[in-house]
Design a protein around this motif. Structure first.
Motif, PDB file in Angstrom:
ATOM      1  N   HIS A 198       0.880  -1.328   0.170  1.00 35.64           N
ATOM      2  CA  HIS A 198      -0.028  -0.060  -0.068  1.00 35.64           C
ATOM      3  C   HIS A 198       0.745   1.330   0.085  1.00 35.64           C
ATOM      4  O   HIS A 198       0.519   2.447  -0.733  1.00 35.64           O
ATOM      5  CB  HIS A 198      -0.824  -0.028   1.215  1.00 35.64           C
ATOM      6  CG  HIS A 198      -2.116  -0.960   1.156  1.00 35.64           C
ATOM      7  ND1 HIS A 198      -3.026  -0.733   0.167  1.00 35.64           N
ATOM      8  CD2 HIS A 198      -2.238  -2.076   1.804  1.00 35.64           C
ATOM      9  CE1 HIS A 198      -4.049  -1.831   0.144  1.00 35.64           C
ATOM     10  NE2 HIS A 198      -3.654  -2.598   1.252  1.00 35.64           N
ATOM     11  N   GLN A 199       2.081   0.992   0.660  1.00 39.35           N
ATOM     12  CA  GLN A 199       2.920   2.425   0.701  1.00 39.35           C
ATOM     13  C   GLN A 199       3.778   2.625  -0.620  1.00 39.35           C
ATOM     14  O   GLN A 199       3.900   3.628  -0.805  1.00 39.35           O
ATOM     15  CB  GLN A 199       3.731   2.202   1.887  1.00 39.35           C
ATOM     16  CG  GLN A 199       3.424   2.005   3.438  1.00 39.35           C
ATOM     17  CD  GLN A 199       4.323   1.781   4.160  1.00 39.35           C
ATOM     18  OE1 GLN A 199       5.415   1.506   3.764  1.00 39.35           O
ATOM     19  NE2 GLN A 199       4.066   1.545   5.556  1.00 39.35           N
ATOM     20  N   SER A 200       3.701   1.618  -1.429  1.00 40.71           N
ATOM     21  CA  SER A 200       4.312   1.918  -2.559  1.00 40.71           C
ATOM     22  C   SER A 200       3.641   1.906  -3.705  1.00 40.71           C
ATOM     23  O   SER A 200       4.091   2.009  -4.861  1.00 40.71           O
ATOM     24  CB  SER A 200       5.205   0.246  -2.638  1.00 40.71           C
ATOM     25  OG  SER A 200       6.212   0.040  -1.799  1.00 40.71           O
ATOM     26  N   THR A 201       2.078   1.942  -3.579  1.00 43.40           N
ATOM     27  CA  THR A 201       1.476   2.161  -4.596  1.00 43.40           C
ATOM     28  C   THR A 201       0.432   3.412  -4.465  1.00 43.40           C
ATOM     29  O   THR A 201       0.293   3.975  -3.366  1.00 43.40           O
ATOM     30  CB  THR A 201       0.515   1.153  -4.980  1.00 43.40           C
ATOM     31  OG1 THR A 201      -0.199   0.516  -3.792  1.00 43.40           O
ATOM     32  CG2 THR A 201       1.284  -0.172  -5.451  1.00 43.40           C
ATOM     33  N   ARG A 202      -0.373   3.972  -5.345  1.00 45.33           N
ATOM     34  CA  ARG A 202      -1.066   4.821  -5.145  1.00 45.33           C
ATOM     35  C   ARG A 202      -2.700   4.419  -4.751  1.00 45.33           C
ATOM     36  O   ARG A 202      -3.015   3.215  -4.953  1.00 45.33           O
ATOM     37  CB  ARG A 202      -1.478   5.637  -6.927  1.00 45.33           C
ATOM     38  CG  ARG A 202      -0.158   6.154  -7.183  1.00 45.33           C
ATOM     39  CD  ARG A 202      -0.588   6.559  -8.912  1.00 45.33           C
ATOM     40  NE  ARG A 202      -1.119   5.210  -9.724  1.00 45.33           N
ATOM     41  CZ  ARG A 202      -1.372   5.291 -10.828  1.00 45.33           C
ATOM     42  NH1 ARG A 202      -1.327   6.410 -11.532  1.00 45.33           N
ATOM     43  NH2 ARG A 202      -1.632   4.117 -11.553  1.00 45.33           N
ATOM     44  N   THR A 203      -3.393   5.289  -4.238  1.00 50.89           N
ATOM     45  CA  THR A 203      -4.793   4.587  -3.651  1.00 50.89           C
ATOM     46  C   THR A 203      -5.597   4.260  -4.834  1.00 50.89           C
ATOM     47  O   THR A 203      -6.503   3.401  -4.569  1.00 50.89           O
ATOM     48  CB  THR A 203      -5.324   5.922  -2.998  1.00 50.89           C
ATOM     49  OG1 THR A 203      -5.413   7.030  -3.714  1.00 50.89           O
ATOM     50  CG2 THR A 203      -4.754   6.276  -1.545  1.00 50.89           C
TER      51      THR A 203
END
Length: 285
Positions: A198-203
């Motif tokens: 989740h931290q490495s990707t967009r929402t």
């Protein structure tokens, strides 16, 4: 739900009509002489067959029963004209046949209604299963939801010409990790991995777990020229993982991606997955 309730109510009405018709039959039962009991038992048999095997089977049984009674009637007339032991009138045979056909059709329609309701319920359960599709260990959407979302993106791209990228990420030997370090440590790692993902990707990026070791992402509006930046980010996503006893575990990973445009010619999720899995076999991070 309202439609299902109406169908259930209609089945209840039909069952009530069948019971009422059977009650009326026994009140005004046709006189079949010495084969009266056999005639009623054959009606009960035809109704049961129609209820549990369908109208077609019930009508075939009805045909055999009427052929049997018709043969008995003509046998008495032509070969034993003076013996009235088994003989019944043509009107009685006609009356008996009408009751038999009517009851079989009514019971067969109950079978069809129940079968339709059952198929409808199965379809609804499958739809719910596909829509409420969450992997318990990671909280990510599962493979069923991935195929649904990917098909929607493919259709949108083919209609409007916008591109998107699918990324397939495989963590090698994750199944063995669970066997070596236990379920609790495996759950701890998956929680860590999910957080880093989740931290490495967009929402707006959609994240899925396809199997024990395979994960997938749908990256809307991500074109091929952006992929090097994204791939570098994924190369550093896990790093060395420290398990609870202080040891360090290094995971090897494989990654593949495919950018879908309206000129790609793909029509289904299986097309995209096939292309990426072929790439996955030969490309290692």
């Amino acid at each position: 739900m309202d439609t299902s309730f109406r169908k259930t109510s209609l089945i209840s009405v039909q069952i009530g009509l069948l019971l009422f018709a059977v009650a009326v039959l026994f009140m005004y039962v046709p006189d079949l002489g010495k084969v009266q009991n056999e005639g009623m038992m054959l009606i009960a048999l035809a109704i049961c067959i129609s209820l549990f095997a369908g109208m077609r089977a019930g009508l075939f049984t009805t045909l055999l029963i009427l052929f049997l009674f018709g043969s008995l009637y003509f046998w008495n007339i032509f070969f034993r004209p003076g013996d009235q032991t088994f003989l019944f009138s043509e009107a009685t045979l006609f009356y008996y046949g009408l009751w038999l056909i009517g009851l079989v059709i009514l019971s067969g329609s109950i079978y069809e209604r129940i079968n339709q309701l059952s198929q409808s319920n199965i379809a609804l359960l499958e739809k719910v299963r596909r829509l409420v599709a969450i992997d318990d260990e990671t909280g990510l959407d599962n493979a069923d939801r991935f195929e649904l979302e990917l098909q929607l993106e493919i259709d949108r791209t083919n209609r409007h010409g916008e591109s998107f990228t699918v990324l397939l990420y495989k963590i090698d030997h994750l199944s063995d990790f669970k066997g070596l370090y236990g379920a609790e440590e495996s759950t701890r790692f998956l929680t860590f991995f999910s957080e880093r993902l989740h931290q490495s990707t967009r929402t707006t990026d959609k994240k899925f777990r396809l199997s024990t070791e395979e994960f997938a992402l749908i990256l809307p509006y991500a074109s091929e020229e952006h992929m090097e930046i994204i791939l570098n980010r994924f190369r550093k996503m896990i790093g060395d993982y420290h398990i609870s006893n202080g040891k360090t575990v290094s995971f090897t990973n494989h990654i593949a991606h495919y950018t879908v445009t309206n000129k790609s010619g793909v029509e289904s999720p299986k097309d995209v997955l096939g292309l990426m899995r072929n790439e996955l076999k030969s490309y290692a991070l």
